[in-house]
Design a protein around this motif. Structure first.
Motif, PDB file in Angstrom:
ATOM      1  N   ASP A  47      33.558  47.808  41.364  1.00 45.65           N
ATOM      2  CA  ASP A  47      33.962  48.910  42.230  1.00 45.65           C
ATOM      3  C   ASP A  47      34.930  49.785  41.450  1.00 45.65           C
ATOM      4  OD1 ASP A  47      34.498  50.620  44.267  1.00 45.65           O
ATOM      5  OD2 ASP A  47      35.073  49.080  45.726  1.00 45.65           O
ATOM      6  N   LEU A  48      34.386  50.685  40.638  1.00 43.62           N
ATOM      7  CA  LEU A  48      35.204  51.444  39.698  1.00 43.62           C
ATOM      8  C   LEU A  48      36.156  52.414  40.379  1.00 43.62           C
ATOM      9  CD1 LEU A  48      32.432  52.189  37.043  1.00 43.62           C
ATOM     10  CD2 LEU A  48      34.072  50.310  37.079  1.00 43.62           C
ATOM     11  N   ARG A  49      35.830  52.852  41.563  1.00 45.62           N
ATOM     12  CA  ARG A  49      36.672  53.855  42.212  1.00 45.62           C
ATOM     13  C   ARG A  49      37.751  53.233  43.094  1.00 45.62           C
ATOM     14  NH1 ARG A  49      32.671  58.929  43.718  1.00 45.62           N
ATOM     15  NH2 ARG A  49      31.306  58.748  41.894  1.00 45.62           N
ATOM     16  N   ASN A  50      37.516  52.043  43.599  1.00 50.82           N
ATOM     17  CA  ASN A  50      38.524  51.372  44.433  1.00 50.82           C
ATOM     18  C   ASN A  50      38.472  49.882  44.139  1.00 50.82           C
ATOM     19  OD1 ASN A  50      40.467  50.830  46.398  1.00 50.82           O
ATOM     20  ND2 ASN A  50      38.949  50.771  48.053  1.00 50.82           N
ATOM     21  N   PRO A  51      39.035  49.455  43.034  1.00 50.11           N
ATOM     22  CA  PRO A  51      38.951  48.033  42.629  1.00 50.11           C
ATOM     23  C   PRO A  51      39.942  47.171  43.407  1.00 50.11           C
ATOM     24  CG  PRO A  51      40.167  49.278  41.000  1.00 50.11           C
ATOM     25  CD  PRO A  51      39.728  50.279  42.011  1.00 50.11           C
ATOM     26  N   SER A  52      39.686  46.974  44.696  1.00 51.35           N
ATOM     27  CA  SER A  52      40.602  46.176  45.519  1.00 51.35           C
ATOM     28  C   SER A  52      40.621  44.717  45.082  1.00 51.35           C
ATOM     29  CB  SER A  52      40.199  46.281  46.984  1.00 51.35           C
ATOM     30  OG  SER A  52      38.872  45.813  47.173  1.00 51.35           O
ATOM     31  N   LEU A  53      39.518  44.196  44.582  1.00 46.99           N
ATOM     32  CA  LEU A  53      39.483  42.809  44.111  1.00 46.99           C
ATOM     33  C   LEU A  53      40.441  42.635  42.930  1.00 46.99           C
ATOM     34  CD1 LEU A  53      38.104  40.009  44.320  1.00 46.99           C
ATOM     35  CD2 LEU A  53      36.445  40.838  42.644  1.00 46.99           C
ATOM     36  N   SER A  54      40.434  43.563  42.012  1.00 50.97           N
ATOM     37  CA  SER A  54      41.337  43.466  40.849  1.00 50.97           C
ATOM     38  C   SER A  54      42.795  43.639  41.264  1.00 50.97           C
ATOM     39  CB  SER A  54      40.959  44.530  39.816  1.00 50.97           C
ATOM     40  OG  SER A  54      39.628  44.329  39.370  1.00 50.97           O
ATOM     41  N   MET A  55      43.052  44.509  42.222  1.00 51.09           N
ATOM     42  CA  MET A  55      44.430  44.738  42.651  1.00 51.09           C
ATOM     43  C   MET A  55      45.014  43.513  43.345  1.00 51.09           C
ATOM     44  SD  MET A  55      44.556  48.710  43.880  1.00 51.09           S
ATOM     45  CE  MET A  55      43.107  48.650  44.913  1.00 51.09           C
ATOM     46  N   ASN A  56      44.169  42.663  43.917  1.00 52.55           N
ATOM     47  CA  ASN A  56      44.671  41.465  44.580  1.00 52.55           C
ATOM     48  C   ASN A  56      44.697  40.247  43.656  1.00 52.55           C
ATOM     49  OD1 ASN A  56      45.054  41.710  47.738  1.00 52.55           O
ATOM     50  ND2 ASN A  56      43.375  43.077  47.172  1.00 52.55           N
ATOM     51  N   LEU A  57      43.690  40.110  42.767  1.00 52.13           N
ATOM     52  CA  LEU A  57      43.624  38.924  41.919  1.00 52.13           C
ATOM     53  C   LEU A  57      44.219  39.146  40.532  1.00 52.13           C
ATOM     54  CD1 LEU A  57      40.055  37.567  42.804  1.00 52.13           C
ATOM     55  CD2 LEU A  57      42.260  37.004  43.836  1.00 52.13           C
ATOM     56  N   ALA A  58      44.237  40.362  40.060  1.00 54.46           N
ATOM     57  CA  ALA A  58      44.812  40.658  38.736  1.00 54.46           C
ATOM     58  C   ALA A  58      45.582  41.982  38.802  1.00 54.46           C
ATOM     59  CB  ALA A  58      43.721  40.715  37.689  1.00 54.46           C
ATOM     60  N   PRO A  59      46.675  42.014  39.572  1.00 56.83           N
ATOM     61  CA  PRO A  59      47.372  43.288  39.770  1.00 56.83           C
ATOM     62  C   PRO A  59      47.999  43.844  38.496  1.00 56.83           C
ATOM     63  CG  PRO A  59      48.663  41.478  40.673  1.00 56.83           C
ATOM     64  CD  PRO A  59      47.353  40.894  40.258  1.00 56.83           C
ATOM     65  N   SER A  60      48.264  42.981  37.497  1.00 58.34           N
ATOM     66  CA  SER A  60      48.941  43.451  36.280  1.00 58.34           C
ATOM     67  C   SER A  60      47.992  43.599  35.097  1.00 58.34           C
ATOM     68  CB  SER A  60      50.071  42.479  35.910  1.00 58.34           C
ATOM     69  OG  SER A  60      49.547  41.165  35.698  1.00 58.34           O
ATOM     70  N   ALA A  61      46.684  43.666  35.399  1.00 56.67           N
ATOM     71  CA  ALA A  61      45.718  43.756  34.294  1.00 56.67           C
ATOM     72  C   ALA A  61      45.832  45.113  33.615  1.00 56.67           C
ATOM     73  CB  ALA A  61      44.304  43.550  34.838  1.00 56.67           C
ATOM     74  N   THR A  62      45.793  45.086  32.281  1.00 51.39           N
ATOM     75  CA  THR A  62      45.837  46.324  31.488  1.00 51.39           C
ATOM     76  C   THR A  62      44.506  46.642  30.836  1.00 51.39           C
ATOM     77  OG1 THR A  62      46.636  45.045  29.603  1.00 51.39           O
ATOM     78  CG2 THR A  62      48.300  46.039  31.058  1.00 51.39           C
ATOM     79  N   SER A  63      43.580  45.704  30.905  1.00 54.80           N
ATOM     80  CA  SER A  63      42.241  45.922  30.362  1.00 54.80           C
ATOM     81  C   SER A  63      41.262  45.117  31.186  1.00 54.80           C
ATOM     82  CB  SER A  63      42.170  45.494  28.892  1.00 54.80           C
ATOM     83  OG  SER A  63      42.457  44.104  28.770  1.00 54.80           O
ATOM     84  N   GLY A  64      39.997  45.538  31.087  1.00 53.73           N
ATOM     85  CA  GLY A  64      39.012  44.848  31.906  1.00 53.73           C
ATOM     86  C   GLY A  64      37.613  45.318  31.590  1.00 53.73           C
ATOM     87  N   LEU A  65      36.824  45.595  32.636  1.00 55.10           N
ATOM     88  CA  LEU A  65      35.410  45.915  32.509  1.00 55.10           C
ATOM     89  C   LEU A  65      35.207  47.176  31.682  1.00 55.10           C
ATOM     90  CD1 LEU A  65      32.435  45.414  33.323  1.00 55.10           C
ATOM     91  CD2 LEU A  65      32.885  46.783  35.375  1.00 55.10           C
ATOM     92  N   ILE A  66      35.938  48.204  31.961  1.00 58.36           N
ATOM     93  CA  ILE A  66      35.732  49.482  31.276  1.00 58.36           C
ATOM     94  C   ILE A  66      36.011  49.332  29.784  1.00 58.36           C
ATOM     95  CG2 ILE A  66      36.491  51.878  31.168  1.00 58.36           C
ATOM     96  CD1 ILE A  66      37.136  51.687  34.146  1.00 58.36           C
ATOM     97  N   GLU A  67      37.060  48.623  29.428  1.00 57.68           N
ATOM     98  CA  GLU A  67      37.409  48.441  28.015  1.00 57.68           C
ATOM     99  C   GLU A  67      36.375  47.567  27.316  1.00 57.68           C
ATOM    100  OE1 GLU A  67      40.766  49.919  30.172  1.00 57.68           O
ATOM    101  OE2 GLU A  67      39.483  48.166  30.517  1.00 57.68           O
TER     102      GLU A  67
END
Length: 771
Positions: free
Chosen positions: A604-624
């Motif tokens: 969900d590239l426009r509203n990544p609610s899953l990432s905001m709850n499970l990895a709120p401090s992530a600096t890299s991920g799918l896009i990188e």
């Protein structure tokens, strides 16, 4: 692959709800279930409407002025004695429907109403005055509206027409069935007053009828007396003229007839009899001649004798010959069949038949000659009577002129005498009517004070209020049900979307998450956050209903034989905030907790609610990872207790070409690598309706799971979303009804509601606390 096609074709079939083996019983059962469900869902509306209408009915009963009905029954009949009825100068009218309708109009006439009003002084009655309660209400209303109060001293008493009109509104009269009985009812505010006025109306009606009859008889008597004098003088003069004419012309009459007239009448009757006899004899002669002519010389049949209406068979000789002839004829036909037509015995029979036929013809000729002689004698007698009649008629012509004049005088005298006697009889009847007046109506059931009020009827008003409330409540409930176009049962999903309902996920309330701990300096361990209890309910409460519903989703995925060994499952919804991210995280946790290699990919590239709850401090991920700036292992987060892996999205700014990014070749390469590295790949996808990103992921995902929020998502929205994304719809494994209110479910789905609340379910301690 064949099984997958079969499952797909079955999924496209329309769903008509649960079926029963017996069609009629199933239909009745479904109706009963629908009614019970409607009552469970809308009982508050039904109770509110029922209480409201019942309260209105009670208020009406408390405030309405009671009405009492006095009832009188009047019989319409001609009860005169035979003598008085015979002597009456007035015509007696038959009591029919028209006459009864006329009497009903008289009962409700202004004359009767005015008579009763004057007799009982009803202009002083409170029923005919404006209500003091109504006056008080209008005074308060005018005071509240700052309107000037009317001058009550200027109020005039109601006029006679107004009183009669108000009286008629309270009076009703109608025919009882098809009888001659009229029932009269009067409504008043008190029982005694109602009975008194009803009796007064009946008595006034009968008195009015007696007065009308008395006046009519009086006028008829006066006219008859003058007419009798005139008719008596004319009758005496006509009788004297008849006696003088007889003496002048010497006319003798025997039993009221002239002697010549008696002789002509006797001869005329004899002539009629003679002519009838001659006609009969002539017809008989003609008949005999016709029968003789009809018998052919060489023919063996007796058609003329056997003709209908023939008088030949009345002769005993001819009848015996005919019977003998018929007997020979039957024997001839029988022997011809048995021995042949030219046999000697058959020929002898034919000769005998010819002899009998000859005898029949001779007898017929003898009878015809005898009848012809009788006819000649009858003609001579007829001629003799005709001569005598002509002689008598010629003799009586000389006295016809005098007889005609005498008959006219007698007729005139008799007419005057009959008129005189008839008028004398009517005059005597009129005199009797004046001294013996009888009404055509009488009271058979007088009015008495009614034991109870007639209006308003308490039981009826309360019953109507109750029924109206129930009807209004059920109607509003049905209207609310019809307007409630959201998903609430698995049957609705299967019927509207043509998709199987994989699970009913209960609603979970997230507790206040603890404050996130800042990452330690130099700590590069990427651990999935557990601050949201909702995302981790499947593993923290493994025996709960929530966990069991997630297991149902996993089981449906495992039973799908069309998928490869490494499964990529996309979790999506029609609208945002339907709980798809929670379902994706919970499904991945449950699979990982069972020892499988699982990774959750937030797409969900426009509203990544899953990432905001499970990895709120992530600096890299799918896009990188897709862009190649980071390796997969450098962007992946892990949970140490379950072994779950997460590929989050580090949102650093708005993305404008998300669908192109998801359909790019690097993204496909990444998912091929994930297939090779993990047993399950759970993909959290964006919603279908707002954006088109999900359609770009169909080459990446093996199957989709559609998440629908219970009681919120509109049916037409989901249908439209699936219709605009046919590639997603074809690959959708099923739907999940999320955030289900289990306490309210039994109001919409009897099966699941009873199942989740049943005692046998609690025996396995599937509770939300996981005990």
């Amino acid at each position: 692959m064949l099984q997958s096609n079969v499952l797909q074709s079955e999924r496209m079939l329309p769903f008509d709800g649960p079926q029963n083996d017996d069609g009629a019983g199933g239909g009745v059962g479904q109706i009963i279930e629908f009614v019970i469900g409607l009552l469970k869902r809308q009982y508050t509306v039904i109770i509110f409407c029922t209480v409201l209408t019942t309260a209105i009915a009670v208020i009406y009963l408390k405030t309405a002025t009671p009405t009492y009905t006095g009832q009188v029954k009047i019989l319409l009949s001609n009860q005169k004695s035979a003598f008085v009825r015979q002597q009456s100068p007035l015509a007696e009218t038959a009591i029919d429907s028209i006459q009864i309708d006329t009497q009903l109009q008289i009962l409700k006439s202004k004359a009767v109403a005015t008579s009763v009003i004057e007799k009982l002084k009803l202009y002083e009655d409170s029923d005919f005055k404006p209500s003091e309660r109504l006056h008080s209400f209008f005074r308060k209303l005018r005071s509240w509206l700052s309107m000037p109060q009317p001058d009550e001293s200027a109020n005039h008493p109601p006029s006679a027409d107004d009183l009669a009109l108000a009286f008629g509104e309270r009076l009703t009269a109608y025919r009882v069935g098809i009888s001659n009985v009229i029932e009269l009812n009067y409504n008043a505010s008190t029982a005694e007053r109602a009975a008194e006025i009803a009796n007064a109306v009946a008595n006034s009606y009968i008195l009015d009828e007696l007065n009308a009859k008395f006046e009519a008889n009086k006028n008829a008597t006066a006219w008859l007396q003058d007419r009798l004098r005139e008719l008596g003088q004319k009758a005496l003069t006509a009788e004297r003229a008849v006696n003088a004419f007889r003496s002048e012309h010497n006319i003798v009459i025997n039993d009221g007839k002239l002697i010549d007239d008696q002789q002509i009448a006797d001869l005329n009757s004899r002539l009629v009899a003679a002519r009838a006899l001659s006609s009969d004899l002539l017809a008989r002669v003609n008949k005999f001649d016709e029968v003789i002519r009809s018998i052919a010389p060489d023919n063996l049949s007796l058609d003329g004798i056997d003709a209908p209406g023939s008088e030949v068979l009345s002769n005993p000789i001819l009848n015996a010959l005919r019977q003998q002839y018929l007997d020979y004829s039957r024997r001839e036909a029988d022997w011809s069949t048995r021995f042949g037509k030219n046999h000697l015995a058959v020929i002898n029979l034919r000769n005998r038949m010819r002899d009998i036929r000859t005898s029949i013809v001779e007898e017929l000729r003898h009878l015809a000659e005898a009848s012809r002689n009788e006819y000649e004698v009858a003609k001579q007698k007829q001629k003799q009577i005709e001569d005598e009649l002509a002689s008598a008629v010629s003799r009586s012509r000389t006295s016809n002129s005098a007889e005609v004049t005498m008959r006219e005088l007698e007729t005139s005298a008799k007419s005057y005498r009959n008129l005189y006697e008839s008028f004398l009889q009517r005059y005597m009847g009129a005199v009797q009517q004046e001294t013996f007046p009888i009404a055509d109506a009488r009271i058979i059931v007088p009015a008495s004070p009614p034991p109870g009020k007639s209006k308003p009827k308490s039981a009826l008003i309360l019953g109507l209020g109750l029924m109206a409330g129930l009807g209004l409540g059920v109607g509003l409930g049905l209207l609310r049900d019809m307007m409630d176009r959201v998903f609430r049962t698995s049957a609705q999903i299967e019927s509207a979307l043509r998709l199987p309902c994989l699970s009913l996920v209960p609603l979970l309330k997230d507790t206040t998450p603890p404050a996130a701990r800042p990452p330690l300096p130099g700590n590069e361990i990427r651990t999935i956050s557990r601050r949201s209890t909702t995302y981790w309910a499947a593993t923290t409460m493994p025996l709960s209903r929530f966990a069991e519903s997630i297991r149902a989703i996993k089981l449906a995925i495992d039973l799908n034989q069309s998928l490869a060994a490494n499964k990529v499952i996309g979790i999506t919804s029609a609208l945002p905030n339907e709980g798809k991210s929670t379902i994706a995280a919970s499904l991945a946790q449950l699979i990982a907790h069972a020892g499988k290699r699982v990774i959750v990919v937030d797409c969900d590239l426009r509203n990544p609610s899953l990432s905001m709850n499970l990895a709120p401090s992530a600096t890299s991920g799918l896009i990188e990872t897709i862009s190649g700036t980071k390796q997969l292992n450098e962007a992946t987060w892990h949970d140490t207790s379950t072994g779950l892996a997460l590929l989050p999205i580090a949102k650093k700014g708005p993305l404008f070409h998300t669908s192109e990014l998801l359909s790019a070749e690097p993204t496909r390469a990444l998912f091929d690598k994930l297939r090779a590295s993990y047993d399950y790949v759970i993909v959290d996808l964006p919603p279908l309706a707002p954006i088109v990103d999900v359609r770009a992921t169909t080459p990446l995902v093996d199957c989709f799971v559609l998440v629908v929020e219970w009681g919120r998502t509109q049916i037409n929205v989901v249908q439209h979303a699936l219709h605009t994304a046919p590639n997603v719809s074809e690959a959708t494994l099923g739907a999940v009804l999320n955030k289900t209110d289990m306490s309210a479910l039994n109001r919409y789905d009897n099966y699941h509601g009873d199942y989740y609340n049943a005692e046998h379910y609690n025996r396995y301690v599937y509770t939300d606390q996981g005990k």
